[in-house]
Scaffold this motif. Structure first.
Motif, mmCIF file in Angstrom:
data_model
loop_
_atom_site.group_PDB
_atom_site.id
_atom_site.type_symbol
_atom_site.label_atom_id
_atom_site.label_comp_id
_atom_site.label_asym_id
_atom_site.label_seq_id
_atom_site.Cartn_x
_atom_site.Cartn_y
_atom_site.Cartn_z
ATOM 1 N N GLY A 212 8.928 -74.633 9.771
ATOM 2 C CA GLY A 212 7.491 -74.437 9.718
ATOM 3 C C GLY A 212 6.939 -74.755 8.350
ATOM 4 N N LEU A 213 5.710 -74.310 8.124
ATOM 5 C CA LEU A 213 5.065 -74.592 6.847
ATOM 6 C C LEU A 213 4.238 -73.404 6.392
ATOM 7 C CD1 LEU A 213 1.775 -75.276 7.354
ATOM 8 C CD2 LEU A 213 2.751 -77.321 8.365
ATOM 9 N N GLY A 214 4.030 -73.345 5.083
ATOM 10 C CA GLY A 214 3.206 -72.318 4.487
ATOM 11 C C GLY A 214 2.115 -72.954 3.641
ATOM 12 N N TYR A 215 0.997 -72.267 3.512
ATOM 13 C CA TYR A 215 -0.118 -72.767 2.703
ATOM 14 C C TYR A 215 -0.583 -71.657 1.766
ATOM 15 C CZ TYR A 215 -4.667 -74.563 1.328
ATOM 16 O OH TYR A 215 -5.742 -74.979 0.597
ATOM 17 N N TYR A 216 -0.737 -71.983 0.488
ATOM 18 C CA TYR A 216 -1.184 -71.021 -0.512
ATOM 19 C C TYR A 216 -2.710 -71.060 -0.616
ATOM 20 C CZ TYR A 216 3.689 -70.639 -1.886
ATOM 21 O OH TYR A 216 5.054 -70.417 -1.886
ATOM 22 N N LEU A 217 -3.354 -69.995 -0.119
ATOM 23 C CA LEU A 217 -4.807 -69.893 -0.234
ATOM 24 C C LEU A 217 -5.218 -69.806 -1.701
ATOM 25 C CD1 LEU A 217 -5.386 -67.350 2.655
ATOM 26 C CD2 LEU A 217 -5.583 -69.842 2.743
ATOM 27 N N ASN A 218 -4.382 -69.154 -2.490
ATOM 28 C CA ASN A 218 -4.459 -69.172 -3.945
ATOM 29 C C ASN A 218 -3.050 -68.875 -4.455
ATOM 30 O OD1 ASN A 218 -4.152 -66.206 -4.280
ATOM 31 N ND2 ASN A 218 -6.218 -66.135 -3.383
ATOM 32 N N GLU A 219 -2.862 -68.790 -5.744
ATOM 33 C CA GLU A 219 -1.504 -68.671 -6.293
ATOM 34 C C GLU A 219 -0.809 -67.371 -5.914
ATOM 35 O OE1 GLU A 219 -2.568 -66.875 -10.731
ATOM 36 O OE2 GLU A 219 -1.760 -68.893 -10.509
ATOM 37 N N ASP A 220 -1.543 -66.382 -5.406
ATOM 38 C CA ASP A 220 -0.942 -65.101 -5.034
ATOM 39 C C ASP A 220 -1.134 -64.738 -3.562
ATOM 40 O OD1 ASP A 220 0.297 -64.063 -7.445
ATOM 41 O OD2 ASP A 220 -1.720 -63.940 -8.276
ATOM 42 N N HIS A 221 -1.487 -65.708 -2.722
ATOM 43 C CA HIS A 221 -1.719 -65.417 -1.305
ATOM 44 C C HIS A 221 -1.261 -66.603 -0.463
ATOM 45 C CE1 HIS A 221 -4.723 -63.905 2.006
ATOM 46 N NE2 HIS A 221 -3.454 -63.794 2.348
#
Length: 240
Positions: free
Chosen positions: A163-172
């Motif tokens: 799968g994949l992940g996406y960083y909404l910001n550097e801590d989320h």
């Protein structure tokens, strides 16, 4: 029921001694290396098909140099159903080794998994497993694949996934995975993790929802890091 909680508390008391022992060792290693080891302790709770599932995780990441690192992982799960006949504990001890760069991390590991029924009249199950891990980082997107040869796949670690992940910001971060469970069942896992700056970026909280014929799960976890402040995105690029 008292027997079940006594069983959990006995094992939990053993685990709670580890942070004190390991933290002393990590301090000694940190004095000898420019790159300090990372030690993480996590607690989680959720409902697996309406049954209580608690997990306890200990993880040590040790950088060897700019290219190689190693990891020791102890993962324990406790399924509590209200009856000792179908309640059990699962533990997994794994050693992983990584080849890494700024954009790619590849890992191989070997571990031992044991499933121990809380009913002492039932036999325990144990198996040795191998693991392959791969991650590619492109900007704020992380592509992840993980394959494990084990058949006992209750824990969060032992599901094979892609799968994949996406960083909404550097801590989320928000991630979506396609997972494979026991008996070749296929399911989906949606999770989000947040690391508050308020606490020096040394802890994160997560929410997890998983679907599958026999593996529907909803739960939460908290994790604390015994190292120095760094963003969640930086931490996950450095450590698996």
């Amino acid at each position: 029921m008292n027997c079940l909680f006594g069983y959990v508390l006995t094992n939990l008391s053993r685990f709670l001694l580890l942070p004190f022992i390991i933290s002393v060792s990590l301090n000694a290693l940190a004095e000898e290396s420019d790159e300090s080891p990372n030690f993480a302790f996590g607690l989680g709770y959720g409902l697996l098909n309406e049954k209580s599932l608690m997990n306890i995780d200990f993880k040590i990441n040790i950088p060897l140099n700019d290219t190689f690192s190693t990891q020791v992982l102890l993962n324990s799960n406790y399924l509590l159903t209200g009856s000792s006949r179908d309640s059990f504990a699962q533990s997994e001890f794994t050693s992983n080794w990584f080849l890494k760069s700024e954009y790619v991390r590849l890992g191989l590991g070997v571990g031992v998994s044991e499933l121990e029924p809380m009913d002492e009249t039932l036999a325990s199950e144990r198996e040795v497993s191998g693991q392959f891990m791969g991650e590619v980082f492109i900007g704020d997107v992380a592509f992840t694949t993980n394959y494990v040869s084990a058949d006992i796949t209750l824990s969060n670690i032992t599901s094979s996934r892609f799968g994949l992940g996406y960083y909404l910001n550097e801590d989320h971060r928000v991630s979506l995975f396609r997972e494979k469970y026991n008996g070749n069942q296929i399911g989906w896992r949606l999770e989000t993790y947040y690391q508050p700056k308020k606490y020096r970026q040394l802890g994160r909280v997560g929410l997890i929802v998983r679907t599958g014929k026999d593996y529907d799960y909803a739960g939460a976890m908290i994790e604390y890091y015994f190292d120095h402040a760094r963003s969640l995105q930086q931490r996950e690029r450095e450590f698996h």
